[in-house]
Motif scaffolding. Structure first.
Motif, PDB file in Angstrom:
ATOM      1  N   CYS A 224      38.101  53.658  -0.948  1.00  0.00           N
ATOM      2  CA  CYS A 224      36.930  53.467  -0.083  1.00  0.00           C
ATOM      3  C   CYS A 224      37.296  53.972   1.310  1.00  0.00           C
ATOM      4  O   CYS A 224      38.255  53.508   1.908  1.00  0.00           O
ATOM      5  CB  CYS A 224      36.566  51.987  -0.018  1.00  0.00           C
ATOM      6  N   CYS A 227      36.596  50.710   4.039  1.00  0.00           N
ATOM      7  CA  CYS A 227      37.496  49.540   4.148  1.00  0.00           C
ATOM      8  C   CYS A 227      38.882  49.804   3.566  1.00  0.00           C
ATOM      9  O   CYS A 227      39.742  48.923   3.584  1.00  0.00           O
ATOM     10  CB  CYS A 227      36.875  48.311   3.506  1.00  0.00           C
ATOM     11  N   CYS A 252      31.913  50.374  -3.626  1.00  0.00           N
ATOM     12  CA  CYS A 252      33.212  49.748  -3.354  1.00  0.00           C
ATOM     13  C   CYS A 252      33.161  48.288  -3.786  1.00  0.00           C
ATOM     14  O   CYS A 252      32.224  47.570  -3.458  1.00  0.00           O
ATOM     15  CB  CYS A 252      33.542  49.847  -1.862  1.00  0.00           C
ATOM     16  N   CYS A 255      33.690  46.096  -0.085  1.00  0.00           N
ATOM     17  CA  CYS A 255      32.700  46.076   0.991  1.00  0.00           C
ATOM     18  C   CYS A 255      31.320  46.542   0.524  1.00  0.00           C
ATOM     19  O   CYS A 255      30.376  46.558   1.319  1.00  0.00           O
ATOM     20  CB  CYS A 255      33.169  46.898   2.190  1.00  0.00           C
ATOM     21  N   CYS A 257      30.014  49.313  -0.024  1.00  0.00           N
ATOM     22  CA  CYS A 257      29.457  50.573   0.456  1.00  0.00           C
ATOM     23  C   CYS A 257      29.641  51.635  -0.632  1.00  0.00           C
ATOM     24  O   CYS A 257      30.279  51.383  -1.655  1.00  0.00           O
ATOM     25  CB  CYS A 257      30.143  51.020   1.754  1.00  0.00           C
TER      26      CYS A 257
END
Ligand SMILES: [Zn+2]
Length: 417
Positions: A224, A227, A252, A255, A257
């Motif tokens: 990721c 993070c 992810c 997090c 995203c």
């Protein structure tokens, strides 16, 4: 060491089967000798680096309380049958028979053997926790040994084993290993990311791998970019042969995203929360405070030494050769003279006396050949003595294009820093 007396023969080209850069450079510099597919001797230059890696690992693990021991490479099948891994593992587990036709297994790993030993030591809550480790030979009948030292059939591994009362104890020691492993890789001179991985043949509650990011790596990692959370692609069900991209809509795990990148890595270490898989199967049981029988909670932790050595080269080289980090270089200094043998002998003697690891190229060959080998072998410093250096010496770092003139005393002070 003098070049003329060393067990060394460098080569301008690598054998055809050497596909990875570390394999090519280790062969060209005569760090290793291939005895057969997947079986290598470490020649003196390779062994010097190996021993430095060995010492760094031992120091860092002793610092978190690991007590050193050593276990056999040939295992009576009994212990492997107790966990059923004798039948489950597959052809990587190398099985042999003795003259009485009894089954044995070669040390693919040592969970069963260390658990067997722990039964002699651990029987009460008062005997826990315990933490032991070894640096010992492993043998695996890999289907395809590749990449020189990156994947071999026989190699050395640092493997440590923790024994705890409960999962809380295991979590605590697991965190200690994460710190120690990060410290080992930092000292050896490689950058790694820790990824979540599958437990594989070890079984247990969870596992993490330490990955060195390199294009030549055979593992796919999803990192990721927000993070930095990293996962082995196997865990997410992205098959090894899958396309270059990550499945649409993947997020992810940490997090949430979608800024995921697919990278390649070389696994240089792995740690496993084994839990009670081995203690239940092999009856490693302790009595708690209330006299209740409970299985010991275990962890195992491993770093392959030869693979780590090759990985450093994958990460640290240029067009001319290896660039060893100071901490694991076979020698600190590559000493060259150009028709100034008498002066060079004096400098060689002074450097040795000062305790500096120096490799003196005393051959009667042209300067081009000497400079070429200095770059190929990749020691951190090159020291040259010629008619141009006029009583001084020329110092050049392997990583720098510039050189400087120093007196012998200045040179020794610089190298001792
Ligand atoms: Zn993330």
């Amino acid at each position: 060491m003098r070049y003329s007396e060393s067990f060394i023969k460098t080569n301008k080209s690598a054998p055809k089967d050497a596909e990875t850069i570390s394999h090519q450079l280790l062969m060209r510099g005569s760090f290793i000798h291939p005895l057969g597919a997947g079986f290598y001797s470490l020649l003196p230059l390779g062994f010097k680096t190996y021993r430095k890696i060995y010492n760094i690992i031992t120091e860092e693990l002793n610092a978190i309380g690991v007590e050193d021991m050593i276990m056999p490479v040939v295992h009576p099948a009994r212990v492997w049958k107790e966990t059923n891994r004798f039948f489950e593992v597959g052809p990587e587990l190398w099985k042999i028979k003795n003259r009485a036709n009894e089954d044995f297994a070669l040390a693919m790993t040592h969970e069963e053997v260390v658990t067997d030993a722990a039964k002699q030591i651990i029987s009460s809550y008062k005997d826990l926790p315990k933490l032991v480790g070894q640096i010992q030979t492993k043998v695996r009948d890999e289907a395809r040994a590749r990449g020189g030292l990156l994947r071999t059939k026989e190699f050395t591994m640092q493997d440590a084993y923790s024994f705890d009362l409960d999962e809380k104890g295991l979590d605590k020691v697991y965190q200690k290993f994460i710190k120690a492993y990060n410290q080992i890789f930092k000292r050896v001179g490689v950058e790694t990311v820790m990824v979540e991985s599958s437990v594989g043949a070890m079984g247990g509650l969870g596992a993490n791998e330490f990955m060195l990011l390199a294009d030549s790596g055979e593992d796919k990692i999803i990192v990721c970019s927000k993070c930095k959370h990293a996962v082995n692609a196997e865990v997410l069900g992205v098959s090894k042969d899958d396309a270059k991209q990550i499945k649409a809509g993947a997020k992810c795990l940490k997090c949430k995203c979608d800024k995921l990148e697919l990278k390649r890595g070389i696994e240089v270490g792995n740690i496993f929360k084994l839990g009670t898989k081995y203690s239940v199967a092999q009856k490693l049981i302790y009595k708690d405070r209330h006299d209740q029988a409970k299985p010991v909670v275990m962890g195992s932790y491993g770093i392959g030494l030869e693979r780590l050595m090759a990985s450093v080269i994958e990460a640290s080289h240029d067009d001319f050769g290896i660039i060893w980090p100071n901490s694991i270089t076979p020698y600190q200094v590559y000493l060259i003279d150009i028709n100034e043998q008498k002066k060079a002998e004096q400098v060689y003697a002074k450097l040795l006396k000062a305790g500096i690891e120096v490799f003196y190229d005393d051959r009667e060959v042209g300067p081009g050949e000497k400079f070429g080998d200095a770059d190929l072998l990749g020691f951190p410093y090159r020291v040259t003595i010629s008619s141009k250096t006029k009583g001084k010496v020329e110092l050049k770092k392997r990583t720098s294009k510039k050189a400087e003139l120093l007196t012998i005393d200045q040179l020794i002070r610089r190298l001792k820093k």
